[in-house]
Design a protein around this motif. Structure first.
Motif, PDB file in Angstrom:
ATOM      1  N   GLN A   1       2.411   0.760   5.916  1.00 45.90           N
ATOM      2  CA  GLN A   1       1.495   0.337   5.734  1.00 45.90           C
ATOM      3  C   GLN A   1       0.716   0.762   4.551  1.00 45.90           C
ATOM      4  O   GLN A   1       2.219   1.409   3.696  1.00 45.90           O
ATOM      5  N   LEU A   2      -0.070   0.405   4.253  1.00 43.58           N
ATOM      6  CA  LEU A   2      -0.137   0.536   3.008  1.00 43.58           C
ATOM      7  C   LEU A   2      -0.932   2.117   2.132  1.00 43.58           C
ATOM      8  O   LEU A   2      -0.156   2.885   0.908  1.00 43.58           O
ATOM      9  N   TYR A   3      -1.767   2.144   3.010  1.00 44.89           N
ATOM     10  CA  TYR A   3      -2.019   3.537   3.211  1.00 44.89           C
ATOM     11  C   TYR A   3      -1.482   4.990   3.323  1.00 44.89           C
ATOM     12  O   TYR A   3       0.118   5.316   3.657  1.00 44.89           O
ATOM     13  N   GLU A   4      -1.639   6.111   2.118  1.00 39.78           N
ATOM     14  CA  GLU A   4      -0.816   7.666   2.427  1.00 39.78           C
ATOM     15  C   GLU A   4      -1.711   8.470   3.477  1.00 39.78           C
ATOM     16  O   GLU A   4      -0.604   8.666   4.179  1.00 39.78           O
ATOM     17  N   HIS A   5      -2.861   8.188   3.870  1.00 37.63           N
ATOM     18  CA  HIS A   5      -3.202   9.041   4.970  1.00 37.63           C
ATOM     19  C   HIS A   5      -4.490   8.246   5.816  1.00 37.63           C
ATOM     20  O   HIS A   5      -5.023   7.326   5.069  1.00 37.63           O
ATOM     21  N   SER A   6      -4.210   8.439   6.669  1.00 36.47           N
ATOM     22  CA  SER A   6      -5.224   7.756   7.589  1.00 36.47           C
ATOM     23  C   SER A   6      -6.331   8.522   8.694  1.00 36.47           C
ATOM     24  O   SER A   6      -5.259   8.945   9.779  1.00 36.47           O
TER      25      SER A   6
ATOM     26  N   VAL B   1     -11.218   7.152   7.401  1.00 36.82           N
ATOM     27  CA  VAL B   1     -11.272   6.993   6.174  1.00 36.82           C
ATOM     28  C   VAL B   1      -9.492   7.367   6.078  1.00 36.82           C
ATOM     29  O   VAL B   1      -8.675   7.668   6.848  1.00 36.82           O
ATOM     30  N   ARG B   2      -9.548   6.324   5.013  1.00 36.99           N
ATOM     31  CA  ARG B   2      -7.634   5.603   4.760  1.00 36.99           C
ATOM     32  C   ARG B   2      -7.635   6.401   3.055  1.00 36.99           C
ATOM     33  O   ARG B   2      -8.833   5.962   2.264  1.00 36.99           O
ATOM     34  N   VAL B   3      -7.123   7.011   2.720  1.00 42.16           N
ATOM     35  CA  VAL B   3      -6.263   7.088   0.814  1.00 42.16           C
ATOM     36  C   VAL B   3      -5.706   6.250   1.164  1.00 42.16           C
ATOM     37  O   VAL B   3      -4.500   5.805   1.113  1.00 42.16           O
ATOM     38  N   TRP B   4      -5.668   5.465  -0.244  1.00 39.70           N
ATOM     39  CA  TRP B   4      -4.916   4.177  -0.890  1.00 39.70           C
ATOM     40  C   TRP B   4      -4.611   4.336  -1.973  1.00 39.70           C
ATOM     41  O   TRP B   4      -5.315   4.902  -3.019  1.00 39.70           O
ATOM     42  N   PRO B   5      -3.395   4.709  -2.393  1.00 40.74           N
ATOM     43  CA  PRO B   5      -2.993   5.517  -3.786  1.00 40.74           C
ATOM     44  C   PRO B   5      -2.710   4.139  -4.789  1.00 40.74           C
ATOM     45  O   PRO B   5      -2.394   2.713  -3.606  1.00 40.74           O
ATOM     46  N   LEU B   6      -3.530   3.651  -5.570  1.00 35.95           N
ATOM     47  CA  LEU B   6      -3.042   2.693  -6.732  1.00 35.95           C
ATOM     48  C   LEU B   6      -2.103   1.684  -7.283  1.00 35.95           C
ATOM     49  O   LEU B   6      -1.694   1.155  -6.921  1.00 35.95           O
TER      50      LEU B   6
ATOM     51  N   SER C   1      -6.509   8.018  -9.341  1.00 34.96           N
ATOM     52  CA  SER C   1      -5.458   7.054  -8.851  1.00 34.96           C
ATOM     53  C   SER C   1      -5.290   7.089  -7.212  1.00 34.96           C
ATOM     54  O   SER C   1      -4.625   6.415  -6.607  1.00 34.96           O
ATOM     55  N   LEU C   2      -6.118   7.366  -6.867  1.00 36.56           N
ATOM     56  CA  LEU C   2      -6.633   7.232  -5.533  1.00 36.56           C
ATOM     57  C   LEU C   2      -7.540   6.767  -4.603  1.00 36.56           C
ATOM     58  O   LEU C   2      -8.938   6.853  -4.914  1.00 36.56           O
ATOM     59  N   LEU C   3      -7.816   6.001  -3.649  1.00 40.60           N
ATOM     60  CA  LEU C   3      -8.929   5.519  -3.818  1.00 40.60           C
ATOM     61  C   LEU C   3      -8.786   6.398  -2.216  1.00 40.60           C
ATOM     62  O   LEU C   3      -8.212   5.629  -1.132  1.00 40.60           O
ATOM     63  N   VAL C   4     -10.361   6.182  -1.552  1.00 44.42           N
ATOM     64  CA  VAL C   4     -10.470   6.711  -0.615  1.00 44.42           C
ATOM     65  C   VAL C   4     -11.750   5.757   0.154  1.00 44.42           C
ATOM     66  O   VAL C   4     -12.768   5.618  -0.778  1.00 44.42           O
TER      67      VAL C   4
END
Lengths: 447, 861
Positions: A165-170, A146-151, A135-138
């Motif tokens: 922003q697109l990312y969930e965490h940066s 390091v960024r966490v992208w939810p699909l 579900s998540l792309l890191v």
């Protein structure tokens, strides 16, 4: 227990080596592959894909496909820019690549369409991983983030417009290039560990988005892998040692100069470049700059086996379950079938986003030839299902067939009973005849 | 007693003969003689022992000899003076015996709390002092909650007392309680805010007594400061926890905003009261502003500000709040408070007063800025505030000469955090005007001031947050120019800060790193950065920059910045190299620098020739001290950086071998190394050079003919030096053996790779003995061994060591003639020079010949 194979590639052209982990025999060697770290992936265990190292001046990148059965490159793709890390989700429906400029490219494997491309980092992307639930792309980058992208977010145009922003965490705490990332179990609640050239590994919580632990190592860590119990993690350093970092393990009892480091495995003379863990065999694999792949027993810290791969540094190691294609019994069978199908591999990945395609919203089609592999039976494509439905409609339902079978069974038992009766009758007759004959003899002799 | 005796004697002397009785008028008649004396005289009864006193012996006593128990009894005495004295007595008792507080704190507080609503003012004052200076600090480390909550009921009681003085004093007590136990506020929030509201509404008294009102307001500010705001949340997030267990259970912190619903309701009532209160002060403003009313106004403004930030935080957290209420709330602020802005004196005043007005104005601006994040204020008002902000920033930097600078700086640093948001919000000309004012402030304020720090944070926000990935809108060139100016300031600032303000330097370096990660560093900044590391003065003097004296983490940060420069130029590398060669540098940092620069090279930001030069410079110039390691003493071992140099050599070797195709690197390297090694560096550096050479060479050697020739001269001299510096002892310890092996190994490997080199070396040695080569270049290469006999002795030892090495021994067989030649030369030397050679040398040469004979005989076997 399923058999496992090891695949490994080097950054200097040495092909992709493929070994049986249990027996140590080498299978096919797939030719002409010079992949950067994190540039090799198996797409749903159906085929191998790897990004290629290129000249700095090269305008476009290269991604190559190999099918399991043939050593030659089967499909060549040329994306817009050089791609370094490449990763496929566990089912092998999507392929994600990170570009030199910091862009991430998202392709659909079956059609080769570029679904999405977005600016993810300020500098080159160095590593990409999916969480275990896909579900998540890191992603990690040269700029240390390091960024966490939810699909979900990436494909939701509406939300994308709204969110800043697109990312969930940066995570920005690394000061230098991120070299490796691993994700733990638990999807969105997992921990991730990132290693960087700033000599630290950092443990992050995906759910809270905070730094849980910062571990300073005596050398740069180029690769990390998790113990299956998330008890410890292994970190391969430039000093040739594999350091053991504590996660949930108690590190207080070990009087070490380095906080949270509870030991190390060492016999490498040179830099450890990549690591992998085989859960089946419970062994740790490490690739080194001298081209050797060493297999360790993590309990005893002893070396169990050595594979010799290439002269150059080993850049990637993966441990996979043996794909059906590689099974010696089925090999000939598969070759025949693949020749018959004529399309064993999907079309090459497209370079740009095709806006025309976007209107056609097709169902996510899983790749063909799943029927050959009983293990993959659970994921059947919509086409296969529709075919089966059609067949059933033509031939009547399964229940009817069952009734038919019952009826036939009954018939057979009746016939059997009949047979028994006839047999008995025959036996009686036979006995009677014999008796008659014997008595007749007696009478004759008496006469 | 003595006096009465004297007087009676006089009377007796006089009145023997004549008895003259004089009577004064109005005097009483003397008592008749026959009266009975009814006076009763008594002395104080002193009982040597009594039960109460005996108990005192082991107890803590105050100055007046009273025990704690007695003092506590006295506090409820009906006489105010006694009560006061008792409090004073307790104070010095506790000061003398601090442990008493811990033992009896509950008893003490239970008794003392009754005095909170004491009628007498001095008693209350004393109680306040006692609590503030002795009791509360005394039981600080324990759990204070229960102690303080014991007092709360009495404080609330006092807050609603009829006497206004007691009420005001109660707020002071409350302030004290909250100071020592902040969670207190949340448990009584509703009641407390209600009380504040009540007292502030009764405004008939405060114009008379502003000092007390000030105290009340200070307490309110303290309470409201405890309310969560978005700032705090950011701070919390930045903290790096160092917990032992990775996934530990976390304490629930009251982050859920809904818990504060009671406080919100009360605060909403309180805000209009505060605004009214502020308005009551307005008439004062227009003629003169005394210190008391200034403090009151400032406190009111601060309370309002905290309330506003709290509300905004709530909105951001998504608290379901009925919008109309909010509207009325903000309109109260807008209509009543913000319209009076800017406060200005009617006529010109002294500077101190002027400063006060500015401070009040800044406080109002803060409220406005916070509020404007929430509602959209009318444009006219917005303009007014912007003008003010610009005025403050510019005016401050113009008027450095004026007094009150420190005050002003503190105030300005509160305004600066708003700048980034303003810059992104305002439209048109204002963007440039603000940026200009900001840049000016940044440039003009002193490097160590708090304004500078605030500016740095703001720069980070302006440049980094707004250039975020999604907002890649076209920046107009004007803004871009300002950004460049700001970034360029940073290296200068770094040099200016020096090593006196390590924390500020760290902030700057962190900012530089952030900029670098986003590719916002400009290559021409390297010239400025160079000064940070070291600069070459004329005549080879090196002036080290602040880098060397900073803490390790700052050093690391600065090294990391280098990674992100798009092309490191050779001059910067040179200045870094001279830092690396400095003895003061921590070895850890040295290796870290090499590591990061190597990564930088791999990323393509350093040219290959520059990188090779850098590494070779380190290996050839690094000063090993003491130069000559034998005989090694323990003291030397401690101070020696021998081990560091050894690992430096291996690190350099591994870096060079990782650079790419070894044969290509070798071609570049060969020339550089031979050049360096011909310069006759110290033994260790030569050894390092040879090691680098063999690390990249292969078997058979890739060295060219010419280099082998040069190398043979160098190598023979090197071997002789090794033999001289690491002599053989009879009691061979393993350490010596190892050291020698370390020095000899590279040359042996070279021999193994090129037989010709060994041949040439043997030739050179032969000619050295003959003395013919004294004119040759090679003689100059010998650094340590001087004198004929020592050279001969050294050559023989070298030959013996060669023979001992299995591989070299094999090669030696090929060159028997050369060895013969050497032995013949030594023999001839002995015979020819017998006349003028001193006896010791002759003995040495004789020994050498003997040793050589064993060697030759073994070779011929």
């Amino acid at each position: 227990m399923e058999e496992e194979i090891v695949i490994a590639s080097s950054s200097i052209d040495g092909g992709i080596g493929c070994w049986d982990l249990q027996t140590g025999t080498e299978n096919l060697r797939y030719k002409s592959c010079a992949s950067p770290p994190h540039g090799l992936t198996s797409v749903g265990r159906r085929f191998l894909a790897s990004s290629q190292l290129q000249d700095a001046k090269a305008a476009s990148g290269a991604i190559l496909y190999w099918s399991w059965s043939r050593p030659q490159v089967e499909v060549k793709c040329f994306p817009e820019e050089p791609i370094k890390p490449l990763v496929a989700n566990s089912e092998g429906t999507y392929l994600v690549g990170g570009g030199l400029s910091g862009n991430i490219y998202f392709w659909e494997v079956a059609t080769g369409r570029l679904l999405k491309k977005w600016r993810a980092h300020y500098r080159a992307v160095t590593c990409l991983v999916f969480t275990d639930d896909d579900s998540l792309l890191v992603s990690g980058s040269e700029d240390g983030s390091v960024r966490v992208w939810p699909l979900l977010m990436i494909f939701d145009d509406h939300q994308m417009e709204q969110a800043s922003q697109l990312y969930e965490h940066s995570f920005q705490e690394h000061t230098l290039r991120v070299t490796d990332i691993v994700t733990g179990y638990g999807g969105g609640n997992a921990i991730i560990i990132s290693a960087s050239e700033d000599r630290t590994c950092k443990v992050w919580s995906l759910s809270k988005g905070i730094l849980l632990r910062n571990i300073v190592f005596p050398s740069i860590i180029d690769s990390i892998t998790l113990d299956p119990g998330e008890h410890v993690f292994y970190a391969g350093g430039r000093d040739g040692k594999i350091h053991i970092g504590a996660l949930s393990a108690d590190s207080s009892s070990i009087k070490s100069h380095w906080l949270h480091i509870i030991g190390s495995l060492s016999s490498h003379s040179k830099t450890v470049t990549c690591l992998a863990y085989s859960t089946n065999g419970n062994v740790l694999l490490s690739g080194s700059e001298d081209g050797m792949i060493r297999v360790w027993d993590p309990k005893t810290h002893n070396m169990v086996r050595v594979f010799r791969h290439a002269k150059g540094p080993v850049s990637n190691i993966h441990v996979l379950k043996r794909p059906a294609y590689l099974n010696p019994r089925m090999l000939s069978n598969v070759q025949v079938s693949s020749r018959r199908h004529g399309l064993s591999l999907p079309p090459p990945l497209s370079k740009y986003i095709n806006t025309m395609d976007e209107k056609v919203v097709g169902a996510v089609v899983n790749l063909q030839a799943t029927c050959n592999n009983p293990l993959d039976a659970s994921c059947t494509s919509s086409q296969v299902i529709s075919c089966q439905i059609k067949e059933l409609q033509q031939q009547g339902s399964a229940a009817a067939a069952e009734m038919e079978v019952e009826k036939l069974k009954l018939d057979s038992t009746q016939a059997m009973q009949m047979l028994q009766r006839w047999k008995k009758m025959y036996d009686n007759l036979h006995e009677f005849c014999v008796d008659e004959l014997l008595e007749g003899d007696h009478v004759k002799s008496a006469n | 007693m003595a006096k009465t005796k004297g007087s009676s004697k006089k009377q007796q002397n006089r009145g023997i003969d004549f008895k003259k009785i004089k009577r004064k008028i109005g005097r009483k008649l003397p008592p008749p003689k026959n009266t009975t004396n009814t006076e009763i005289k008594s002395k104080a009864i002193v009982l040597p022992e009594q039960s109460v006193v005996s108990e005192k012996a082991g107890l803590a006593l105050s100055k007046k000899g009273l025990t704690l128990k007695e003092l506590l009894q006295h506090t409820s005495h009906h006489n105010a003076k006694v009560r006061k004295d008792a409090l004073m007595g307790m104070k010095d008792l506790f000061l003398k015996h601090p442990e008493e507080i811990k033992l009896h704190r509950y008893a003490v507080i239970e008794k003392l709390r009754e005095r909170i609503s004491d009628d007498d003012k001095t008693v209350r004052e004393n109680l306040y002092q006692l609590l503030k200076s002795v009791i509360l600090p005394g039981c600080k480390e324990d759990n204070q909650g229960p102690v303080i909550s014991l007092m709360m009921a009495y404080i609330f009681n006092a807050m609603t007392h009829l006497a206004i003085d007691i009420r005001l004093m109660a707020f002071k007590f409350f302030d004290l309680a909250v100071e020592y136990h902040p969670p207190l506020f949340f448990s009584y929030a509703e009641k407390i805010l209600q009380n504040y509201e009540d007292i502030l509404q009764k405004n008939q008294f405060y114009l008379e007594d502003r000092g007390k009102l000030k105290n009340v307001l200070a307490g309110l500010v303290r309470c409201l400061l405890l309310l969560p705001s978005s700032k705090e949340v950011n701070l919390l997030a930045k903290n790096v926890p160092e917990q032992k267990i990775l996934q530990a259970f976390e304490h629930d912190v009251p982050t859920v905003f809904a818990e504060y619903s009671v406080i919100i309701k009360k605060l909403k009532n309180l805000v209009p009261v505060l605004v009214n209160c502020f308005q009551d002060f307005l008439p004062v403003i227009h003629d003169s502003l005394d210190a008391q009313s200034f403090d009151c106004m400032l406190n009111i403004l601060r309370s309002l500000d905290h309330a506003v930030t709290f509300f905004i935080h709530g909105v951001q957290q998504g608290h379901p709040e009925p919008p109309p209420v909010d509207q009325s709330f903000s309109s109260v602020l807008l209509k009543k408070l913000l319209v009076v802005f800017p406060l200005s004196p009617m006529h010109h005043l002294s500077e101190k007063d002027d400063d006060r007005y500015v401070i009040l104005n800044i406080a109002i601006t803060e409220i406005f800025m916070h509020l404007s994040e929430w509602i959209c204020p009318p444009a006219v008002l917005f303009e007014k505030f912007l003008t003010f902000v610009e005025y403050v920033l510019v005016e401050k930097s113009c008027s450095n000469v004026r007094s009150g600078k420190a005050v002003r700086e503190k105030q300005i640093s509160t305004l600066i955090p708003f700048i980034p948001k303003l810059v992104s919000r305002v439209i048109g000309n204002w963007k440039n005007r603000l940026l200009q004012a900001f840049t000016k402030t940044f440039q003009d304020c002193s490097p160590e001031s708090s304004v500078k720090l605030a500016c740095l944070a703001a720069i980070e926000e302006i440049i980094i947050s707004q250039e975020d990935l999604l907002c890649t809108d076209v920046n107009d060139s004007g803004q871009f120019d300002y950004k460049i100016t700001l970034v360029r300031e940073l290296p200068k600032l770094l040099v200016l800060l020096g090593n006196r303000h390590p924390s500020s330097s760290k902030v700057v370096l962190h900012l530089l790193l952030r900029l670098g990660q986003r590719s916002l560093l400009y290559d021409d900044m390297q010239g400025l950065l160079k000064e940070f590391y070291s600069t070459d003065q004329d005549k080879g003097n090196i002036c080290y920059g602040p880098f060397l004296r900073l803490a390790r983490d700052s050093q690391e940060l600065s090294i990391c910045c280098l990674y992100y420069l798009s092309q490191l130029d050779s001059t910067l590398l040179k200045s870094i190299a001279s830092c690396c060669l400095c003895q003061e540098l921590d070895p850890f940092m040295l290796f870290r620098i090499i590591e990061v620069l190597h990564s930088t090279y791999k990323a393509g930001h350093i040219q290959i020739s520059d990188h090779i030069n850098f590494l070779i410079t380190l290996a050839s110039r690094y000063k090993v001290c003491p130069e000559n390691i034998f005989p090694a003493t323990d003291r030397d071992k401690k101070t020696s950086n021998h081990a560091t140099f050894k690992s430096l050599t291996s690190v350099v070797c591994s870096c060079l071998s990782q650079m790419g195709d070894n044969s290509l690197v070798f071609v570049i390297l060969e020339k550089v190394i031979l050049e360096q090694i011909s310069l006759k560096p110290p033994l260790d550096n030569s050894c390092a050079m040879l090691r680098i050479l063999i690390a990249l060479d292969s078997k058979p050697t890739r060295l060219s003919e010419q280099s082998i020739c040069t190398l043979s001269n160098v190598l023979s001299a090197y071997l002789i030096d090794v033999a001289h510096c690491v002599p053989e002892y009879n009691d061979e310890s393993t350490i010596h053996e190892q050291t020698r092996r370390y020095y000899l190994l590279p040359s042996f490997i070279l021999f193994d790779r090129s037989y010709k080199l060994l041949n040439l070396v043997l030739n050179v040695m032969g000619s050295l003995i003959n003395g013919r080569s004294s004119s040759l270049l090679s003689g100059d290469h010998i650094r340590y061994a001087k004198g004929h006999s020592s050279i001969i002795n050294a050559i023989v030892s070298v030959l013996l060591w060669m023979q001992r090495d299995a591989k070299v021994q094999q090669i030696l067989y090929l060159y028997k003639e050369e060895i013969d030649h050497i032995s013949r030369s030594i023999c001839s030397l002995q015979s020819s020079e017998e006349i003028n050679v001193p006896i010791e040398e002759r003995h040495i040469i004789k020994c050498a010949i003997d040793r050589l004979k064993t060697l030759t005989s073994s070779l011929y076997q």
